[in-house]
Motif scaffolding. Structure first.
Motif, PDB file in Angstrom:
ATOM      1  N   GLY A  64       0.820  -1.204   0.000  1.00  0.00           N
ATOM      2  CA  GLY A  64       0.000   0.000   0.000  1.00  0.00           C
ATOM      3  C   GLY A  64       0.855   1.256   0.000  1.00  0.00           C
ATOM      4  O   GLY A  64       2.080   1.202  -0.020  1.00  0.00           O
TER       5      GLY A  64
ATOM      6  N   ILE B  73      -4.906  -3.255  -1.384  1.00  0.00           N
ATOM      7  CA  ILE B  73      -5.393  -4.573  -1.837  1.00  0.00           C
ATOM      8  C   ILE B  73      -5.390  -5.521  -0.643  1.00  0.00           C
ATOM      9  O   ILE B  73      -4.325  -5.841  -0.106  1.00  0.00           O
ATOM     10  CB  ILE B  73      -4.499  -5.127  -2.966  1.00  0.00           C
ATOM     11  CG1 ILE B  73      -4.485  -4.171  -4.171  1.00  0.00           C
ATOM     12  CG2 ILE B  73      -4.959  -6.520  -3.385  1.00  0.00           C
ATOM     13  CD1 ILE B  73      -3.449  -4.535  -5.228  1.00  0.00           C
ATOM     14  N   VAL B  74      -6.569  -5.950  -0.214  1.00  0.00           N
ATOM     15  CA  VAL B  74      -6.688  -6.901   0.891  1.00  0.00           C
ATOM     16  C   VAL B  74      -7.090  -8.246   0.288  1.00  0.00           C
ATOM     17  O   VAL B  74      -8.258  -8.450  -0.075  1.00  0.00           O
ATOM     18  CB  VAL B  74      -7.743  -6.447   1.921  1.00  0.00           C
ATOM     19  CG1 VAL B  74      -7.782  -7.431   3.091  1.00  0.00           C
ATOM     20  CG2 VAL B  74      -7.450  -5.035   2.405  1.00  0.00           C
TER      21      VAL B  74
ATOM     22  N   ALA C 225     -12.356  -7.994  -1.280  1.00  0.00           N
ATOM     23  CA  ALA C 225     -12.451  -6.885  -2.226  1.00  0.00           C
ATOM     24  C   ALA C 225     -13.201  -5.703  -1.632  1.00  0.00           C
ATOM     25  O   ALA C 225     -12.854  -4.545  -1.871  1.00  0.00           O
ATOM     26  CB  ALA C 225     -13.122  -7.349  -3.514  1.00  0.00           C
TER      27      ALA C 225
ATOM     28  N   SER D  74     -11.015  -3.399   0.259  1.00  0.00           N
ATOM     29  CA  SER D  74      -9.821  -2.934  -0.465  1.00  0.00           C
ATOM     30  C   SER D  74     -10.034  -1.527  -1.013  1.00  0.00           C
ATOM     31  O   SER D  74     -10.995  -1.267  -1.736  1.00  0.00           O
ATOM     32  CB  SER D  74      -9.487  -3.890  -1.614  1.00  0.00           C
ATOM     33  OG  SER D  74      -9.189  -5.190  -1.116  1.00  0.00           O
ATOM     34  N   ARG D  75      -9.108  -0.654  -0.675  1.00  0.00           N
ATOM     35  CA  ARG D  75      -9.205   0.739  -1.138  1.00  0.00           C
ATOM     36  C   ARG D  75      -9.134   0.837  -2.652  1.00  0.00           C
ATOM     37  O   ARG D  75      -9.663   1.771  -3.257  1.00  0.00           O
ATOM     38  CB  ARG D  75      -8.090   1.582  -0.515  1.00  0.00           C
ATOM     39  CG  ARG D  75      -8.335   1.937   0.946  1.00  0.00           C
ATOM     40  CD  ARG D  75      -7.255   2.896   1.459  1.00  0.00           C
ATOM     41  NE  ARG D  75      -7.590   3.460   2.766  1.00  0.00           N
ATOM     42  CZ  ARG D  75      -7.339   2.886   3.924  1.00  0.00           C
ATOM     43  NH1 ARG D  75      -6.734   1.687   3.932  1.00  0.00           N
ATOM     44  NH2 ARG D  75      -7.682   3.451   5.063  1.00  0.00           N
TER      45      ARG D  75
ATOM     46  N   ILE E 224      -9.388 -10.062  -6.502  1.00  0.00           N
ATOM     47  CA  ILE E 224      -9.064  -9.798  -5.097  1.00  0.00           C
ATOM     48  C   ILE E 224      -9.769 -10.801  -4.193  1.00  0.00           C
ATOM     49  O   ILE E 224      -9.167 -11.371  -3.266  1.00  0.00           O
ATOM     50  CB  ILE E 224      -9.446  -8.354  -4.712  1.00  0.00           C
ATOM     51  CG1 ILE E 224      -8.577  -7.355  -5.490  1.00  0.00           C
ATOM     52  CG2 ILE E 224      -9.280  -8.135  -3.213  1.00  0.00           C
ATOM     53  CD1 ILE E 224      -8.980  -5.909  -5.305  1.00  0.00           C
TER      54      ILE E 224
END
Length: 976
Positions: A58, A65-66, A70, A73-74, A107
């Motif tokens: 990040g 991205i997690v 999704a 996730s930013r 994601i």
């Protein structure tokens, strides 16, 4: 319908999750829509999407991205436009519904990203400049080590060195390079002895200090809009003296970064810290002092990077360095070493003043000791007096106030309840504070404490250029029965006040001096209702910059409630007419308190370290000795102020600033250094001294190289590394890497001696070559990077002017002292060229003929002669000056006031010293300017010109016209 389609696609994203491939489906989206701002060439918000570890880590806004989530996730929030202001991509069309669905599916499926699909970031730690220099073996092709390395390269290129320059050419070259002046015709020193002789000249320091002052971006004004003058010439003189003493360069660096933190630091070592005080200062109305403190801090880092490390560390202020292995975190770890200082104007004295001051203070101590010896009971008497004073002091309550007062300057609240005035300093103002009360109070009197602060001129307690102040009126109003009422004072006392009707300091007077009736005096002037009188606190040099206190007693006690709108007014109307020219007399740091006690008085011991000095003045029978001591104080030298560093008692917290914005602090960092450079010693503390010693360590890969390269640059016109300010991966490679390393190590082995280094260079055959160039050599090596010929280029702007003064006989050879103001166009210092009128007082007598290093450097309107010849204006660190060749330069040397005066003086000198016939007189002038005799053809041309012009009343003398030509020869202002 579009949003509905997106949601519909996302509902079925999981159905295609197993079919999403990063290389086939996701990477093309990143490449087409994201890499422009988050790719290999640009990483906005410290986020890039071409490098797997960085993408998953990040950026400034957190993890983007997690994997498996999704919705959290930013990156998904950005492409969906959850926050319209943060929609991505910012440029171009939004992603299609299919592309968004693929991203979500990828994601949610775990953001599988093959390592083979990620770029590999190049580790640039093996770059030559990041490895400590090692002394290579000298080639066996010459006696002199410099010649050996140069000839080895010339042989590879199929070139031969040039012949030795003519003796007169070499003599002038040595003079210009070592002392920056042309040789006197009377100097017949053997050329082999000349380098050693010139290196001992006091003018050596003047010549070589100029290069360092460029790097420090020294100037005599603050810059920005108002650009008032500043006082820092003591630092300039320190640099000159350091070069003259051949101070080891490592010590030179240490004292400039942390001289004040050395054991038993001397005044000179403290003055040296002015190196980092050459940054510009913004005093415009409404500025945030913290913003421009941070701007100055970024400038400090830039200066250290360019001048000492030879690296562009400033590129890591907002993000990781794009090209060199220096992270943003490492930038702020270095920043932390410099972030814990006050920035005072310190009172300093010349060596003569220091001696006189020491003698005076010793004599005062002798007289006080004599009193003590003759009156053994003094201790008991003084103790009783002190006890009486302390018992009479009531309990004071520090007052707290609402938001900033009006008046333009910033009122910064301090932890002890005091107020520090910073930023714009108006010369005539009244600040009003509305008291913030927790409950009803009875008030009989107010106390005003004037306090020292390292962020004030001369440590204050005032804001004037001497640290003094004047309080025109102390006013208090409050609501009584719903009506704003001015409270009346019946008595005012203070620990000190000037005598009645003391004239204002010259800098604080109005423009029409004869009409200015304002005076300063005792504390009673602050409650007399007269705007022409003010309480003055200047006890004279040596005693003016100490804390003061005053007490104002009300006619009647008042009961104050939270809704009474109790307002304290400080009227300060004894400054000068120009608020942009250091003419303020405002209070600097002060605290206001109240008490309910009756008959309160000022504390005569307030802020005093020597109680006996106060006590003895109260004893009538000691009047004779007291008068003698007072007369001694009046002989105390005035001194001057200079900008220095002073460590804070309470360190600041340093954080990584997101995008370099001081309003966006990120993670806290501790002091440290880049891993790619030499390590810190074990258990190193976070002081500036630790940082200074690290910079000057012999294991530093760039420190010695960068300095040696700049000395080479000054002599040959271009450094062995052309980009002298940047040895990083984007800098130019060295033309002779082995020679650079040999010189760097040899420099350190010889105690970091600049004079040793310079003597080594000028005694080489490489330096002593003729600068004549053949067409073949010009084509092969137009910029003389291979050094098959001697250096030839126009001298720096300061030397151009100094040659004029020296050749004409006008030069004032005095070394050191305040900056001088030679003739300059008056309109430069009036509107609109200047924001406000600037006091450029043209010098009288010999002072206007001082060397150019002493010419006042004003940033916004630089001295025209010097700026025309590419002298930088001091707004930022300059390691390499630009070199221009323009018609304006010829017009300047032909027509500028001082140039015309020099031509007249040179003409007179030629006729006075040159002999009895015109030819010998012209030959004398020619040699004064060029260092050689004219050829017969040159002599005939000048004689013909002389004889064409007859002396006529009111016209320029013929010999002046000839001198004007001589001073404007290309050869006169060129180092051959």
């Amino acid at each position: 319908m579009k949003n509905t389609a997106v949601l519909f696609s996302l509902l079925f994203a999981t159905q295609i999750a197993t079919g999403v491939d990063f290389v086939k489906d996701i990477q093309p989206i990143f490449s087409q829509h994201c890499y422009q701002c988050h790719g290999p060439h640009k990483q906005e918000a410290a986020f890039r999407l071409d490098h797997k570890p960085t993408a998953l880590k990040g950026g400034d806004f957190g993890i983007a991205i997690v994997p498996g989530k999704a919705d959290e996730s930013r990156l998904m929030h950005a492409v969906l436009g959850t926050n319209p202001k943060m929609r991505m991509p910012r440029k171009g069309d939004p992603l299609t519904t299919d592309q968004i669905a693929k991203l979500k599916a990828w994601i949610d499926a775990g953001a599988v990203w093959p390592d083979s699909a990620s770029v590999k970031l190049e580790q640039k730690t093996d770059h030559w400049a990041f490895k400590p220099p090692v002394k290579p073996k000298v080639p066996a092709n010459a006696k002199h080590p410099i010649d050996a390395f140069i000839r080895e390269r010339l042989e590879k290129e199929g070139l031969r060195p040039s012949l030795k320059a003519a003796p007169e050419t070499l003599r002038r070259r040595l003079y210009l390079d070592i002392v920056g002046l042309p040789p006197a015709p009377s100097d017949t020193s053997d050329l082999s002895d000349l380098p050693a002789k010139l290196l001992q000249s006091p003018h050596f320091g003047e010549r070589w200090a100029r290069h360092w002052l460029d790097a420090a971006h020294y100037a005599d004004s603050n810059g920005y809009e108002k650009d008032p003058m500043r006082f820092i010439w003591f630092y300039r003189d320190w640099v000159i003296n350091a070069y003259n003493r051949d101070m080891p360069y490592n010590q030179f660096v240490i004292e400039q970064i942390a001289g004040d933190q050395l054991p038993k630091a001397t005044q000179d070592q403290i003055v040296a810290t002015g190196f980092l005080r050459n940054s510009m200062i913004n005093e415009e109305g409404g500025v945030d002092p913290e913003q421009f403190r941070m701007e100055a801090m970024f400038d400090h880092m830039d200066v250290i990077g360019k001048s000492i490390l030879g690296l562009s560390i400033g590129c890591a202020q907002c993000h990781n360095h794009k090209y060199d292995p220096i992270s943003q975190e490492e930038y702020y770890r270095m920043f932390a070493y410099l972030n814990n200082d006050n920035e005072p104007w310190r009172v300093v004295y010349t060596s003569g003043e220091q001696m006189r001051r020491s003698q005076l203070l010793s004599r005062i101590t002798e007289l006080e000791n004599k009193l003590k010896h003759e009156h053994p009971e003094w201790q008991q008497r003084m103790n009783a007096w002190v006890a009486k004073i302390k018992s009479a002091q009531p309990q004071w309550r520090a007052m707290h106030f609402e938001d900033d007062p009006s008046g333009g300057e910033k009122a910064l609240r301090q932890p002890d309840g005091s107020i520090l005035a910073q930023g714009y300093a108006p010369t005539k103002s009244e600040v009003k504070f509305i008291a913030k009360l927790d409950g009803p109070q009875t008030i009989n009197a107010f106390r005003l404490e004037l306090m020292n602060d390292p962020n004030l001129p001369a440590y204050g307690p005032g804001r004037s250029q001497k640290g003094t102040a004047a309080l025109t009126e102390f006013n208090v109003t409050m609501k009584i029965d719903g009506k704003v009422t001015k409270l009346k004072f019946v008595k005012a006392t203070s620990d000190f006040g000037e005598p009645k009707n003391t004239p204002l300091a010259p800098f604080a007077r109005d423009k029409e001096i004869e009409k200015d009736k304002r005076v300063t005096g005792p504390i009673s002037y602050a409650i007399d209702g007269d705007d022409k009188t003010a309480w003055g606190i200047d006890a004279g040099p040596g005693r003016r910059n100490v804390p003061r206190n005053a007490v104002f007693v009300l006619e009647n006690p008042v009961e104050v409630k939270p809704d009474s709108e109790l307002t304290i007014g400080l009227s300060m109307k004894h400054g000068g007419w120009n608020s942009d020219d250091l003419q303020t007399m405002n209070l600097g740091r002060y605290r206001i308190s109240s008490t309910d006690a009756a008959n309160a008085e000022a504390d005569p011991l307030y802020g005093k370290n020597n109680a006996f000095a106060v006590f003895r003045a109260t004893v009538p029978e000691w009047k004779t000795v007291n008068d003698e001591i007072e007369s001694l104080w009046k002989q105390h030298p005035e001194g001057a102020t200079t900008l220095v560093l002073d460590a804070r008692e309470q360190p600041r917290m340093t954080t990584v600033l997101k995008r370099g914005d001081f309003t966006k602090p990120g993670d806290k960092v501790s002091a440290g250094v880049p891993a790619v450079l030499n390590p810190l010693p074990k258990n190193a503390d976070a002081s500036r001294l630790t940082f200074a010693k690290w910079l000057a360590n012999k294991n530093s890969p760039t420190t010695a190289r960068a300095y040696v390269n700049r000395v080479w640059q000054a002599v040959f016109g271009t450094g062995l590394v052309e980009t002298a300010e940047d040895f990083g991966t984007q800098g130019s490679p060295p033309s002779h890497p082995e020679l650079l390393d040999w010189l760097a190590v040899d420099f350190m082995e010889h105690n970091w001696s600049t004079k040793h280094l310079l003597k080594l260079i000028v005694t080489s055959e490489t330096y002593q070559q003729s600068s004549n160039v053949t067409p073949q050599l010009l084509e092969r090596d137009p910029y003389n990077r291979l050094l098959a010929r001697g250096p030839r280029f126009r001298v720096e702007g300061e030397v151009v002017r100094d040659i004029q003064l020296a050749a004409s006989g006008l030069l004032n050879p005095e070394v050191g002292g305040r900056p001088v103001m030679p003739p300059a166009p008056a309109h430069l210092f009036e509107k609109p060229a200047s924001y406000a009128p600037f006091p450029w007082h043209v010098e009288e007598g010999a002072e206007k003929y001082r060397r150019s290093i002493y010419v006042f450097r004003r940033r916004s309107t630089p001295y025209p002669f010097l700026s025309t010849f590419d002298v930088p204006n001091g707004e930022s660190s300059c390691i390499r000056r630009s070199k221009s060749n323009t018609p304006l330069q010829a017009l300047m040397t032909l027509n500028e006031t001082m140039s015309l005066e020099a031509a007249k003086a040179l003409g007179e000198r030629m006729w006075k010293e040159g002999g009895t016939d015109d030819a010998s007189r012209i030959a004398h002038g020619f040699k004064l300017c060029t260092g050689r005799a004219p050829t017969p053809k040159e002599s005939n041309v000048l004689l013909a010109m002389l004889h064409r012009h007859e002396q006529k009343k009111g016209e320029v003398a013929p010999q002046t016209l000839v001198a004007r030509v001589l001073l404007n020869l290309d050869e006169t202002i060129t180092k051959e």
